[in-house]
Design a protein around this motif. Structure first.
Motif: not given
Length: 271
Positions: A113-114, A220-222, A226-229, A232-237
């Motif tokens: 939905a995000v 896109a969801i992450c 991140q924008r809504r919380l 929050a931070r977003h990391e990729r592996i």
């Protein structure tokens, strides 16, 4: 409320409620628990119709039915981690019971939905990619549905369906009915988790994790979460796909240790 099986993994002062993905089971956390041994103690329930838990009785809403046993394990403030659909349960717990969630880790959350709101082209591509799985469900072929669903979230290095142990394939088929059962929650936000007033309650430190090789809709969801919380931070592996806590437990563990040390440093041992 149906009772579920709960697995305990690792030893450490940090209590970690761990919620696995669809068609897996609590044992999927074993590699990450080893990577975090001495730091965290995993409390990992099997969702109904998964692992050693009983089958869902079909009563009421499946999202409610799997959230209630997870909440029963959240007896005090602790860290909560969820993978894929397990991340949806984790997010709901953080919104509805923020006093019990010290920090929140959302791995590859499948909150479509995000993306539907923020990245409609990626959402539409995901819809097209999902058509074979939906067609298998429509024809009543659960084996094919499980096989295609597993393939959709696999990478090139993942074992192919014929190479999986027979018991693993049977367990995936057993749990695959959860996929259509939660579509209204994932695609249409039936639970109302994106309501800004509700989402504001999840103000604890939050880490979003994704793999570099995962479907683009997940990024896109992450980004949207991140924008809504508020924290929050977003990391990729790099090199990881959707199953990153299984395929890359050491890299995942290192990111969790750093996150906790910086944001929730209670009894965390440095590397």
């Amino acid at each position: 409320m149906q009772s579920v099986f709960v697995r305990h993994l690792g030893e450490g002062e940090r209590k970690l409620l761990a919620l696995h993905c669809t068609i897996a089971h609590s044992g999927a956390w074993s590699g990450l628990a080893s990577a975090l041994d001495g730091c965290a103690s995993f409390i990992a329930p099997d969702m109904m119709s998964h692992g050693r838990s009983p089958d869902w009785d079909g009563q009421g809403d499946f999202f409610d039915a799997v959230t209630k046993p997870a909440l029963a394990e959240l007896t005090e403030p602790m860290d909560v981690i969820g993978h894929s659909f397990g991340a949806m349960i984790a997010l709901r717990l953080a919104i509805e019971h923020p006093d019990r969630v010290r920090s929140l880790i959302l791995i590859e959350p499948v909150f479509f939905a995000v993306a539907k709101q923020d990245a409609p082209l990626l959402f539409e591509q995901h819809e097209r990619d999902s058509e074979p799985v939906n067609a298998a469900f429509g024809s009543g072929d659960k084996v094919l549905a499980a096989r295609l669903f597993n393939r959709a979230w696999s990478t090139k290095i993942s074992p192919k369906w014929p190479d999986l142990p027979e018991r693993t394939r049977a367990n995936m088929v057993r749990g695959v009915d959860a996929v259509p059962a939660v579509q209204p929650v994932l695609y249409d936000d039936q639970a109302g988790l994106l309501d800004p007033d509700r989402l504001r309650r999840a103000s604890m430190p939050t880490l979003l994790l994704s793999g570099s090789e995962t479907p683009p809709v997940i990024h896109a969801i992450c980004a949207g979460l991140q924008r809504r919380l508020s924290d929050a931070r977003h990391e990729r592996i790099n090199g990881a796909g959707h199953m990153l806590p299984i395929s890359h437990p050491d890299e995942t563990g290192a990111l969790l240790r750093a996150f906790w040390q910086a944001n929730a440093p209670i009894g965390v041992k440095a590397d």
